[in-house]
Design a protein around this motif. Sequence first.
Motif, PDB file in Angstrom:
ATOM      1  N   THR A  41       0.831  -1.207   0.000  1.00 56.60           N
ATOM      2  CA  THR A  41       0.000   0.000   0.000  1.00 56.60           C
ATOM      3  C   THR A  41       0.861   1.251   0.000  1.00 56.60           C
ATOM      4  O   THR A  41       0.577   2.211  -0.725  1.00 56.60           O
ATOM      5  N   LEU A  42       1.935   1.246   0.791  1.00 54.44           N
ATOM      6  CA  LEU A  42       2.835   2.403   0.827  1.00 54.44           C
ATOM      7  C   LEU A  42       3.529   2.605  -0.517  1.00 54.44           C
ATOM      8  O   LEU A  42       3.669   3.737  -0.987  1.00 54.44           O
ATOM      9  N   GLU A  44       2.377   1.737  -3.424  1.00 55.05           N
ATOM     10  CA  GLU A  44       1.364   2.240  -4.352  1.00 55.05           C
ATOM     11  C   GLU A  44       1.094   3.720  -4.100  1.00 55.05           C
ATOM     12  O   GLU A  44       0.939   4.500  -5.046  1.00 55.05           O
ATOM     13  N   ALA A  45       1.067   4.120  -2.833  1.00 53.98           N
ATOM     14  CA  ALA A  45       0.844   5.534  -2.498  1.00 53.98           C
ATOM     15  C   ALA A  45       1.983   6.396  -3.017  1.00 53.98           C
ATOM     16  O   ALA A  45       1.752   7.499  -3.533  1.00 53.98           O
ATOM     17  N   HIS A  46       3.219   5.912  -2.906  1.00 55.39           N
ATOM     18  CA  HIS A  46       4.372   6.666  -3.426  1.00 55.39           C
ATOM     19  C   HIS A  46       4.286   6.796  -4.946  1.00 55.39           C
ATOM     20  O   HIS A  46       4.586   7.858  -5.504  1.00 55.39           O
ATOM     21  N   ILE A  48       1.543   6.811  -6.764  1.00 57.24           N
ATOM     22  CA  ILE A  48       0.469   7.758  -7.064  1.00 57.24           C
ATOM     23  C   ILE A  48       0.942   9.185  -6.802  1.00 57.24           C
ATOM     24  O   ILE A  48       0.665  10.096  -7.591  1.00 57.24           O
ATOM     25  N   LYS A  49       1.659   9.387  -5.704  1.00 61.27           N
ATOM     26  CA  LYS A  49       2.179  10.717  -5.380  1.00 61.27           C
ATOM     27  C   LYS A  49       3.108  11.212  -6.479  1.00 61.27           C
ATOM     28  O   LYS A  49       3.000  12.362  -6.928  1.00 61.27           O
TER      29      LYS A  49
END
Length: 102
Positions: A41-42, A44-46, A48-49
């Motif tokens: 999840t982290l 994927e968040a990076h 997306i960011k």
Amino acid sequence: MGGHTDISKLLKRKFDPVSDWRPVGPQAEKGSKLKSAVSDTLEEAHKIKDYVEKAIEPLADDAKARIREASAMLVDVAGKSSKEARKLLAKTLKGLAKKIEP
């Protein structure tokens, strides 16, 4: 025979394990699965960011250029305008500044 059972209980207390400890089994897998899910999840968040930053960067550059052009035009207009027009411009800019203040 009562003495024999007492000695037996004492020996059992002394030599039996204190707890019912067992090697870790399926519960450890749950913990590693949770860590893996959080890590995924982290990541994927990076991603997306980074994608959003790349998408917004041209817009921010365009906004900076437009702000520079508008401020140059306002300075030019303020220098050539009457007192009343400059007062109106100042009031308008103050109101705008209050709206966009972080």
